[in-house]
Design a protein around this motif. Structure first.
Motif, PDB file in Angstrom:
ATOM      1  N   TRP A  16      62.914  -7.931  10.364  1.00  0.00           N
ATOM      2  CA  TRP A  16      63.600  -8.479  11.548  1.00  0.00           C
ATOM      3  C   TRP A  16      63.016  -9.851  11.925  1.00  0.00           C
ATOM      4  CZ3 TRP A  16      63.744  -3.238  10.748  1.00  0.00           C
ATOM      5  CH2 TRP A  16      64.928  -2.571  11.067  1.00  0.00           C
ATOM      6  N   ASP A  18      59.814 -12.867  11.606  1.00  0.00           N
ATOM      7  CA  ASP A  18      58.372 -12.871  11.893  1.00  0.00           C
ATOM      8  C   ASP A  18      57.544 -12.209  10.791  1.00  0.00           C
ATOM      9  OD1 ASP A  18      59.053 -13.992  14.387  1.00  0.00           O
ATOM     10  OD2 ASP A  18      59.443 -11.994  15.183  1.00  0.00           O
ATOM     11  N   ASN A  45      65.413 -21.104  17.217  1.00  0.00           N
ATOM     12  CA  ASN A  45      65.014 -19.707  17.474  1.00  0.00           C
ATOM     13  C   ASN A  45      63.888 -19.306  16.521  1.00  0.00           C
ATOM     14  OD1 ASN A  45      66.882 -19.932  15.374  1.00  0.00           O
ATOM     15  ND2 ASN A  45      67.969 -18.044  15.841  1.00  0.00           N
ATOM     16  N   ALA A  46      63.819 -19.986  15.378  1.00  0.00           N
ATOM     17  CA  ALA A  46      62.761 -19.695  14.407  1.00  0.00           C
ATOM     18  C   ALA A  46      61.453 -20.322  14.867  1.00  0.00           C
ATOM     19  CB  ALA A  46      63.146 -20.286  13.057  1.00  0.00           C
ATOM     20  N   ILE A 135      70.891  -8.746  24.493  1.00  0.00           N
ATOM     21  CA  ILE A 135      70.430  -8.877  23.102  1.00  0.00           C
ATOM     22  C   ILE A 135      68.961  -9.280  23.074  1.00  0.00           C
ATOM     23  CG2 ILE A 135      70.702 -10.305  21.013  1.00  0.00           C
ATOM     24  CD1 ILE A 135      73.721 -10.258  21.534  1.00  0.00           C
ATOM     25  N   GLY A 136      68.526  -9.907  24.168  1.00  0.00           N
ATOM     26  CA  GLY A 136      67.149 -10.403  24.174  1.00  0.00           C
ATOM     27  C   GLY A 136      67.034 -11.602  23.265  1.00  0.00           C
ATOM     28  N   THR A 137      67.954 -12.559  23.445  1.00  0.00           N
ATOM     29  CA  THR A 137      67.946 -13.751  22.577  1.00  0.00           C
ATOM     30  C   THR A 137      66.707 -14.601  22.875  1.00  0.00           C
ATOM     31  OG1 THR A 137      69.070 -15.244  24.105  1.00  0.00           O
ATOM     32  CG2 THR A 137      70.483 -13.847  22.735  1.00  0.00           C
ATOM     33  N   THR A 138      66.503 -15.597  22.026  1.00  0.00           N
ATOM     34  CA  THR A 138      65.377 -16.504  22.247  1.00  0.00           C
ATOM     35  C   THR A 138      65.711 -17.553  23.317  1.00  0.00           C
ATOM     36  OG1 THR A 138      66.192 -17.952  20.501  1.00  0.00           O
ATOM     37  CG2 THR A 138      64.587 -16.268  19.846  1.00  0.00           C
ATOM     38  N   GLN A 240      64.501 -16.318  10.454  1.00  0.00           N
ATOM     39  CA  GLN A 240      64.746 -14.928  10.894  1.00  0.00           C
ATOM     40  C   GLN A 240      64.576 -13.991   9.686  1.00  0.00           C
ATOM     41  OE1 GLN A 240      67.452 -17.330  12.048  1.00  0.00           O
ATOM     42  NE2 GLN A 240      65.843 -17.727  13.505  1.00  0.00           N
ATOM     43  N   LEU A 244      68.512  -9.362  10.680  1.00  0.00           N
ATOM     44  CA  LEU A 244      69.130 -10.063  11.816  1.00  0.00           C
ATOM     45  C   LEU A 244      70.397 -10.798  11.392  1.00  0.00           C
ATOM     46  CD1 LEU A 244      65.945 -11.486  13.602  1.00  0.00           C
ATOM     47  CD2 LEU A 244      67.488  -9.743  14.501  1.00  0.00           C
ATOM     48  N   VAL A 254      71.706  -9.082  16.688  1.00  0.00           N
ATOM     49  CA  VAL A 254      71.460  -9.915  15.506  1.00  0.00           C
ATOM     50  C   VAL A 254      71.435 -11.366  15.970  1.00  0.00           C
ATOM     51  CG1 VAL A 254      72.555  -8.358  13.853  1.00  0.00           C
ATOM     52  CG2 VAL A 254      73.970  -9.959  15.135  1.00  0.00           C
ATOM     53  N   THR A 255      71.105 -12.256  15.069  1.00  0.00           N
ATOM     54  CA  THR A 255      71.262 -13.670  15.410  1.00  0.00           C
ATOM     55  C   THR A 255      72.684 -14.078  15.034  1.00  0.00           C
ATOM     56  OG1 THR A 255      70.229 -15.850  15.307  1.00  0.00           O
ATOM     57  CG2 THR A 255      70.316 -14.599  13.221  1.00  0.00           C
ATOM     58  N   VAL A 289      61.743  -7.930  17.734  1.00  0.00           N
ATOM     59  CA  VAL A 289      61.717  -8.414  19.111  1.00  0.00           C
ATOM     60  C   VAL A 289      63.152  -8.549  19.588  1.00  0.00           C
ATOM     61  CG1 VAL A 289      61.529 -10.845  18.381  1.00  0.00           C
ATOM     62  CG2 VAL A 289      60.695 -10.189  20.629  1.00  0.00           C
ATOM     63  N   ARG A 320      57.056 -13.652  23.484  1.00  0.00           N
ATOM     64  CA  ARG A 320      57.313 -12.239  23.831  1.00  0.00           C
ATOM     65  C   ARG A 320      56.529 -11.305  22.906  1.00  0.00           C
ATOM     66  NH1 ARG A 320      63.726 -11.731  23.379  1.00  0.00           N
ATOM     67  NH2 ARG A 320      63.307 -12.993  21.540  1.00  0.00           N
TER      68      ARG A 320
HETATM   69  P1  IMP Z   1      69.068 -15.618  19.015  1.00  0.00           P
HETATM   70  O1  IMP Z   1      68.991 -15.949  17.577  1.00  0.00           O
HETATM   71  O2  IMP Z   1      68.173 -16.461  19.871  1.00  0.00           O
HETATM   72  O3  IMP Z   1      70.477 -15.608  19.517  1.00  0.00           O
HETATM   73  O4  IMP Z   1      68.532 -14.123  19.207  1.00  0.00           O
HETATM   74  C1  IMP Z   1      69.249 -12.994  18.696  1.00  0.00           C
HETATM   75  C2  IMP Z   1      68.292 -11.901  18.261  1.00  0.00           C
HETATM   76  O5  IMP Z   1      67.551 -12.360  17.136  1.00  0.00           O
HETATM   77  C3  IMP Z   1      67.239 -11.528  19.310  1.00  0.00           C
HETATM   78  O6  IMP Z   1      66.961 -10.139  19.168  1.00  0.00           O
HETATM   79  C4  IMP Z   1      66.016 -12.331  18.915  1.00  0.00           C
HETATM   80  O7  IMP Z   1      64.828 -11.742  19.354  1.00  0.00           O
HETATM   81  C5  IMP Z   1      66.156 -12.306  17.409  1.00  0.00           C
HETATM   82  N1  IMP Z   1      65.537 -13.483  16.767  1.00  0.00           N
HETATM   83  C6  IMP Z   1      66.051 -14.716  16.658  1.00  0.00           C
HETATM   84  N2  IMP Z   1      65.224 -15.519  15.986  1.00  0.00           N
HETATM   85  C7  IMP Z   1      64.159 -14.781  15.653  1.00  0.00           C
HETATM   86  C8  IMP Z   1      62.971 -15.051  14.902  1.00  0.00           C
HETATM   87  O8  IMP Z   1      62.730 -16.150  14.400  1.00  0.00           O
HETATM   88  N3  IMP Z   1      62.115 -14.002  14.768  1.00  0.00           N
HETATM   89  C9  IMP Z   1      62.363 -12.758  15.264  1.00  0.00           C
HETATM   90  N4  IMP Z   1      63.467 -12.468  15.956  1.00  0.00           N
HETATM   91  C10 IMP Z   1      64.358 -13.472  16.144  1.00  0.00           C
END
Ligand code: IMP
Length: 443
Positions: A16, A18, A45-46, A135-138, A240, A244, A254-255, A289, A320
């Motif tokens: 997932w 990391d 987000n990475a 979703i708990g996005t970044t 990611q 995801l 998911v992303t 996460v 987080r």
């Molecule tokens: P988003 O990509 O910010 O929209 O986040 C969507 C989902 O992907 C959330 O659950 C984030 O925690 C997860 N996510 C996004 N980028 C990462 C990453 O680089 N590492 C781990 N989880 C990520």
């Protein structure tokens, strides 16, 4: 294919995110095989952490080869670029002696994350929280940016060089403000105009800075194809993890991009015929996460906290704490199958915090043992685990196979056996954060 042409290898996370991919990318690049390294999806987000002796750098947009002075750095059309983060990273790198601008190439077709996207990201999370399904996005604006890209209204990086850029920006801002007002009116989402203006100023400043720098904003597909034609090899860096992926992960948790290697061709503009090795990265345990279910999660809270501490399992982008779980072979087999990975890196194998280690081998839905990966992870009611002896803390910093404890060696053999039918081999095992803390498993 012409044998004098170069090839593309890829490295992706199989869990997932990391998994510690930055370290492995850095290691692969140090062998002299590759001319450049390319990001093909995702955005800020990475967060990849790189450690070279006493230097430590966290990158979000700039590919992980930034600490190797002769490696070209490519940001492909499939990436959603946060310019504020990009300029910050360029400046930080310059301050530690790495001027990346002469070797940084950004696709003119890469997508420009707007200062409005993080606000929309928050608004969407607010809306989801009403139904208890955050979703708990970044909060980096990734979802709204990809949505704009698919809806054909996002600005492209190449647009910053055009004379009507400010007009286009104004039009998109109006559209985004209408959306925010909708979230306010219908769902009670509060936002501050002052904060939006501050973000806009930072964004415009960064764009002006970007224009002044020597970075090449170009037809990256053309450039990479030129490099390949000239016999140069490229490494594609996944962000990611496979779990995801927007199509094959636990939707909607998911992303918003495809993290699968299949997306390399589309995210860089290259033919699939160039793809050679696909490296996959896992940790010796699993983390996740954000929202959604996590079947392999360690149920003992204290033990999970120990993993968080020992593995520094806190987001490089958001800070987080990450949920920690056992190695999930059921999900891993799915990820390997989807991605075509043939070589595996295992990171953080030095971390072992219990006398016996569990491994998830099957998912169950009621009495049924699942053969296929479930549509939604909340359909999984229990997991089947196997237990094997732990290896304590004896393997930190191990650099040679001969120095590995017999318990860790049998864990690695156990994993290999479980994946035997998938034709993958473990190539290297990480035993600490520094690049040199790893050993070759295959001699
Ligand atoms: P988003 O990509 O910010 O929209 O986040 C969507 C989902 O992907 C959330 O659950 C984030 O925690 C997860 N996510 C996004 N980028 C990462 C990453 O680089 N590492 C781990 N989880 C990520």
């Amino acid at each position: 294919m012409n044998n004098n042409k170069g090839f593309i290898d890829a490295l992706v996370g199989l869990q997932w995110g990391d998994e510690g991919k930055g370290k492995n990318i850095d290691e692969l690049l140090s062998h002299g095989t590759y001319h450049g390294v390319a990001r093909f999806q995702g955005g800020a987000n990475a967060g990849h952490t790189l450690k070279h002796d006493d230097i430590s750098f966290i990158g979000h947009i700039i590919p992980s080869g930034c600490l190797q002075k002769d490696i070209e750095l490519y940001v492909g059309n499939g990436v959603v670029v946060d310019v504020v983060s990009l300029i910050k990273e360029i400046t930080e790198l310059k301050n530690i002696g790495f001027d990346v601008t002469p070797r940084l190439f950004i696709s003119n077709r890469a997508k420009l994350v707007s200062y409005m996207h993080p606000f929309l990201d928050q608004a969407e999370e607010h809306y989801r929280s009403k139904g208890n399904a955050k979703i708990g996005t970044t909060a980096k604006g990734i979802g709204p940016a990809y949505a704009d890209a698919k809806a054909r209204r996002i600005l492209l990086i190449g647009d910053i060089l055009s004379i009507d850029f400010m007009e286009k920006e104004q039009n998109l801002k109006e559209f985004h403000m209408n959306l925010l007002d909708m979230y306010k009116k219908n769902y009670g989402f509060e936002y501050s105009l002052e904060k939006i203006e501050e973000a806009r100023k930072r964004w415009l400043d960064s764009i002006n800075e970007l224009k002044k720098l020597e970075i090449k904003i170009c037809d990256l597909s053309y450039l990479i194809n030129q490099r390949l034609n000239a016999g140069k090899n490229i490494l594609a860096e996944g962000a990611q993890g496979i779990m995801l992926d927007v199509d094959f992960g636990d939707y909607p948790n998911v992303t918003s991009s495809n993290t699968l290697p299949a997306n390399i061709c589309l995210g860089l503009g290259v033919s699939h015929t160039y793809l050679r090795n696909i490296y996959g990265v896992i940790k010796a345990y699993t983390t996740k996460v954000g929202g959604g279910d996590f079947p392999a999660r360690i149920t003992d809270e204290n033990l999970e906290k120990l993993f968080q501490k020992a593995g520094n399992e806190f987001g490089a982008t958001t800070g987080r704490p990450r949920m920690c779980g056992w190695l999930d072979l059921f999900a891993l087999r799915y990820a390997i199958q989807l991605s075509g990975v043939n070589k595996i890196f295992i990171n953080k194998a030095d971390i072992c915090l219990s006398e016996r280690v569990k491994v998830v081998t099957e998912y169950k839905k009621g009495e049924e043992t699942l053969q296929e990966f479930p549509l939604y992870l909340n359909q999984v009611t229990s997991v089947i685990t196997e237990e094997i002896p732990g290896w304590g803390n004896a393997n930190f910093g191990v650099k040679e196979k001969k120095d590995v404890s017999k318990e860790l060696a049998s864990y690695l053999k156990y994993i290999e056996n479980k994946l035997e039918d998938l034709d993958v081999s473990i190539v290297s095992v990480g035993t600490g954060p520094n690049r040199e803390y790893s050993f070759n498993w295959k001699d």
